[in-house]
Write an enzyme that holds these catalytic residues in place. Structure first.
Site, PDB file in Angstrom:
ATOM      1  N   CYS A  71     -41.044 -22.927 -70.009  1.00  0.00           N
ATOM      2  CA  CYS A  71     -40.693 -23.961 -69.027  1.00  0.00           C
ATOM      3  C   CYS A  71     -41.912 -24.842 -68.719  1.00  0.00           C
ATOM      4  O   CYS A  71     -42.983 -24.326 -68.397  1.00  0.00           O
ATOM      5  CB  CYS A  71     -40.188 -23.284 -67.749  1.00  0.00           C
ATOM      6  SG  CYS A  71     -39.960 -24.426 -66.401  1.00  0.00           S
ATOM      7  N   CYS A  77     -44.302 -24.715 -60.362  1.00  0.00           N
ATOM      8  CA  CYS A  77     -43.060 -24.417 -59.638  1.00  0.00           C
ATOM      9  C   CYS A  77     -43.108 -22.990 -59.090  1.00  0.00           C
ATOM     10  O   CYS A  77     -43.507 -22.060 -59.789  1.00  0.00           O
ATOM     11  CB  CYS A  77     -41.892 -24.573 -60.611  1.00  0.00           C
ATOM     12  SG  CYS A  77     -40.321 -24.025 -59.961  1.00  0.00           S
ATOM     13  N   CYS A  80     -40.616 -19.140 -60.625  1.00  0.00           N
ATOM     14  CA  CYS A  80     -40.897 -18.002 -61.525  1.00  0.00           C
ATOM     15  C   CYS A  80     -42.369 -17.603 -61.431  1.00  0.00           C
ATOM     16  O   CYS A  80     -43.222 -18.438 -61.175  1.00  0.00           O
ATOM     17  CB  CYS A  80     -40.626 -18.382 -62.978  1.00  0.00           C
ATOM     18  SG  CYS A  80     -38.899 -18.719 -63.333  1.00  0.00           S
ATOM     19  N   CYS A 154     -33.694 -26.011 -65.172  1.00  0.00           N
ATOM     20  CA  CYS A 154     -34.253 -24.715 -64.784  1.00  0.00           C
ATOM     21  C   CYS A 154     -33.681 -23.663 -65.713  1.00  0.00           C
ATOM     22  O   CYS A 154     -32.467 -23.438 -65.742  1.00  0.00           O
ATOM     23  CB  CYS A 154     -33.919 -24.413 -63.331  1.00  0.00           C
ATOM     24  SG  CYS A 154     -34.360 -22.736 -62.895  1.00  0.00           S
ATOM     25  N   GLN A 263     -24.226 -10.772 -55.802  1.00  0.00           N
ATOM     26  CA  GLN A 263     -25.377 -10.519 -56.683  1.00  0.00           C
ATOM     27  C   GLN A 263     -25.627 -11.736 -57.564  1.00  0.00           C
ATOM     28  O   GLN A 263     -24.681 -12.335 -58.074  1.00  0.00           O
ATOM     29  CB  GLN A 263     -25.107  -9.295 -57.558  1.00  0.00           C
ATOM     30  CG  GLN A 263     -24.904  -7.996 -56.783  1.00  0.00           C
ATOM     31  CD  GLN A 263     -26.189  -7.462 -56.168  1.00  0.00           C
ATOM     32  OE1 GLN A 263     -27.287  -7.862 -56.534  1.00  0.00           O
ATOM     33  NE2 GLN A 263     -26.053  -6.564 -55.206  1.00  0.00           N
ATOM     34  N   ASP A 359     -27.486  -0.748 -49.566  1.00  0.00           N
ATOM     35  CA  ASP A 359     -28.009  -1.892 -50.341  1.00  0.00           C
ATOM     36  C   ASP A 359     -28.540  -2.915 -49.336  1.00  0.00           C
ATOM     37  O   ASP A 359     -27.980  -3.995 -49.170  1.00  0.00           O
ATOM     38  CB  ASP A 359     -26.890  -2.489 -51.213  1.00  0.00           C
ATOM     39  CG  ASP A 359     -27.406  -3.542 -52.179  1.00  0.00           C
ATOM     40  OD1 ASP A 359     -28.624  -3.813 -52.173  1.00  0.00           O
ATOM     41  OD2 ASP A 359     -26.597  -4.106 -52.936  1.00  0.00           O
ATOM     42  N   CYS A 387     -34.100  -3.967 -53.264  1.00  0.00           N
ATOM     43  CA  CYS A 387     -34.797  -5.086 -53.929  1.00  0.00           C
ATOM     44  C   CYS A 387     -36.257  -5.139 -53.480  1.00  0.00           C
ATOM     45  O   CYS A 387     -36.916  -6.161 -53.654  1.00  0.00           O
ATOM     46  CB  CYS A 387     -34.084  -6.400 -53.642  1.00  0.00           C
ATOM     47  SG  CYS A 387     -33.901  -6.740 -51.891  1.00  0.00           S
TER      48      CYS A 387
HETATM   49  C1  LIG Z   1     -28.398  -7.092 -50.827  1.00  0.00           C
HETATM   50  S1  LIG Z   1     -26.875  -7.541 -50.106  1.00  0.00           S
HETATM   51  C2  LIG Z   1     -25.831  -6.312 -50.777  1.00  0.00           C
HETATM   52  C3  LIG Z   1     -24.356  -6.557 -50.710  1.00  0.00           C
HETATM   53  C4  LIG Z   1     -23.479  -5.729 -51.637  1.00  0.00           C
HETATM   54  N1  LIG Z   1     -23.838  -4.345 -51.694  1.00  0.00           N
HETATM   55  C5  LIG Z   1     -23.436  -6.318 -53.031  1.00  0.00           C
HETATM   56  O1  LIG Z   1     -23.866  -5.636 -53.979  1.00  0.00           O
HETATM   57  O2  LIG Z   1     -22.981  -7.457 -53.195  1.00  0.00           O
HETATM   58  C6  LIG Z   1     -27.124  -7.073 -48.459  1.00  0.00           C
HETATM   59  C7  LIG Z   1     -25.972  -7.351 -47.521  1.00  0.00           C
HETATM   60  O3  LIG Z   1     -26.367  -6.850 -46.229  1.00  0.00           O
HETATM   61  C8  LIG Z   1     -25.899  -7.734 -45.228  1.00  0.00           C
HETATM   62  N2  LIG Z   1     -26.772  -7.502 -44.072  1.00  0.00           N
HETATM   63  C9  LIG Z   1     -27.999  -8.013 -43.839  1.00  0.00           C
HETATM   64  N3  LIG Z   1     -28.515  -7.510 -42.705  1.00  0.00           N
HETATM   65  C10 LIG Z   1     -27.578  -6.643 -42.216  1.00  0.00           C
HETATM   66  C11 LIG Z   1     -27.535  -5.798 -41.075  1.00  0.00           C
HETATM   67  N4  LIG Z   1     -28.536  -5.745 -40.213  1.00  0.00           N
HETATM   68  N5  LIG Z   1     -26.459  -5.029 -40.898  1.00  0.00           N
HETATM   69  C12 LIG Z   1     -25.418  -5.064 -41.781  1.00  0.00           C
HETATM   70  N6  LIG Z   1     -25.401  -5.854 -42.869  1.00  0.00           N
HETATM   71  C13 LIG Z   1     -26.475  -6.630 -43.095  1.00  0.00           C
HETATM   72  C14 LIG Z   1     -25.981  -9.101 -45.858  1.00  0.00           C
HETATM   73  O4  LIG Z   1     -25.084  -9.992 -45.246  1.00  0.00           O
HETATM   74  C15 LIG Z   1     -25.604  -8.798 -47.318  1.00  0.00           C
HETATM   75  O5  LIG Z   1     -24.212  -8.947 -47.517  1.00  0.00           O
END
Ligand SMILES: C[S@@+](CC[C@H](N)C(=O)[O-])C[C@H]1O[C@@H](n2cnc3c(N)ncnc32)[C@H](O)[C@@H]1O
Length: 431
Positions: A71, A77, A80, A154, A263, A359, A387
């Site tokens: 790129c 930028c 990345c 991009c 995602q 998650d 993450c």
């Molecule tokens: C990394 S995403 C994961 C969503 C899902 N597991 C997926 O794979 O699509 C994190 C999620 O947590 C929600 N979130 C963020 N802070 C939160 C909180 N304090 N309590 C509950 N949910 C929350 C966000 O809105 C988001 O949908």
């Protein structure tokens, strides 16, 4: 090493955050855009207690992982960080970073880390982007600044939206004032949702969905006008057309609204679902609880293999999608609750699940959540999707204190060309 002075440095390894680490007289020096094995000339730009930050001046000898970044904006930028690293090595370095975090912060002597799942394609994987706009430029922030780099293509965006920036520039001419951001999302159905985010007030808008489609040349099914909210999240003012799209991942269908999370790596969503739901498929669990469940991306596939499941999510838009998704996937055994995870702990305790899925965002879990889940009397297994390897390792260490141990972890590369590490950790209650 003195500020402004140049030094020769050999890069030992990469650390979380993407920079390389070298040492001068035992002092750690962090440098961006290097690879292990590089011998470089660097210049110190800041000095903190115990370490220095430096910028790369010259490469004297190249490490084996170095490749030419494809790129033309790379380096300037801020999108990345790792295009100069061969993709297989990016995955290897992320695995090493995960391991180091689990050892140092998680205090696990020999973490069991499974074979990684690289992204089936390291390019054109992102289904969405938040593009910055300033003084007629459309692109991404320059590294470490709020200047916008004007980007034409991009390479990490899905083919369909890779060339969209010049067209968004065209669209600026139809707007009453310059927005601060465009958010673009292209689903697996090749339907596009666009958000136009203004910083403050703006004059009346005279823009139709047909005109947006015509300018962008994309199948835009809806676009919304947003204002930059107080907490950094855009607040919706008005939406034109449809404010949701659909995703198909293997046998699952998901409705995803413009304001819900989904995602970003469209090549890897199926692998993530597979690696999480496999746990429920291979062992018999009665009740699964999915905290931070979004639109039910993991709750629904897991729900197929357990007696009952529930999801907790704070975003109302995502919860309504999740309820809809439960129905279109023909599952009746799942409940969803719109709650902040902390406020939803009572629900977790009442359900008393034997399988828990997490998650969370990058900040990870709070101690209260760890304690509440660790004291569930029926708890057997936790699948923690993260993450951020440092908050993951911190939470794993806390779980360990409550008799819950990590069995293994797996890197699933969701973010090629960047330093971001996505991992799945599998934990089991031992006492
Ligand atoms: C990394 S995403 C994961 C969503 C899902 N597991 C997926 O794979 O699509 C994190 C999620 O947590 C929600 N979130 C963020 N802070 C939160 C909180 N304090 N309590 C509950 N949910 C929350 C966000 O809105 C988001 O949908």
């Amino acid at each position: 090493m003195k500020k402004g002075k140049q030094f020769k440095l050999r890069i030992e390894k990469l650390v979380y955050g993407g920079r390389g680490l070298g040492r001068i007289n035992g002092r750690a020096v962090f440098v961006p855009q290097v690879v292990p094995g590089d011998v470089v000339v660097v210049e110190e730009v800041s000095r903190k207690s115990g370490f220095s930050e430096a910028k790369l001046v010259k490469i004297l000898s190249r490490g084996k992982s170095r490749v030419k970044p494809p790129c033309p904006y790379f380096g300037k930028c801020g999108g990345c960080d790792w295009q100069h690293i061969r993709y297989e090595d990016q995955v290897r370095f992320k695995k090493e970073i995960l391991e180091e975090n689990l050892k140092k912060i998680g205090k696990i002597k020999k973490p069991n880390i499974d074979e990684a799942i690289p992204s089936p394609s390291p390019w054109h994987y992102r289904n969405r982007a938040q593009l910055k706009v300033k003084d007629g430029k459309v692109g991404f922030f320059e590294k470490g600044t709020h200047n916008v780099v004007d980007v034409e293509r991009c390479l990490i965006l899905k083919e369909e939206i890779c060339d969209v920036m010049p067209k968004l520039k065209e669209l600026l001419k139809d707007l009453p004032s310059e927005p601060s951001e465009f958010h673009i999302y292209s689903s697996s159905k090749e339907e596009v949702l666009l958000k136009i985010v203004f910083k403050n007030r703006f004059k009346k808008l005279d823009l139709s969905l047909e005109r947006v489609r015509e300018v962008l040349g994309l199948n835009v099914v809806g676009f919304g006008i947003y204002r930059q909210g107080k907490e950094g999240y855009p607040e919706r003012i008005k939406f034109f057309g449809r404010d949701f799209t659909y995703e198909k991942v293997g046998k699952y269908k998901f409705r995803v609204s413009a304001d819900s999370f989904f995602q970003v790596n469209h090549f890897q969503i199926g692998n993530l679902i597979d690696r999480v739901s496999r746990v429920a498929m291979e062992h018999q669990y009665m009740l699964a609880g999915d905290l931070y469940c979004g639109v039910g991306t993991l709750t629904i596939p897991v729900g197929r293999y357990v007696h009952r499941a529930f999801g907790i999510e704070s975003n109302f838009s995502a919860v309504s999608d999740a309820l809809y998704n439960r129905d279109i996937n023909g599952l009746r055994n799942i409940s969803f609750y719109c709650r902040e995870a902390l406020e939803g702990l009572e629900i977790v305790t009442e359900h008393n699940p034997d399988l828990v899925i997490f998650d969370p965002p990058r900040s990870g879990l709070s101690e209260k959540i760890v304690k509440a889940v660790a004291s569930l009397s029926r708890l057997k297994k936790i699948v923690y999707v993260s993450c951020n390897p440092s908050t993951l390792a911190r939470d794993i260490h806390l779980f360990h204190k409550f008799g819950i141990n990590m069995e293994k972890a797996k890197l699933i590369d969701m973010f090629p060309q960047t330093f971001h590490v996505e991992a799945i950790a599998y934990l089991r209650k031992v006492k």
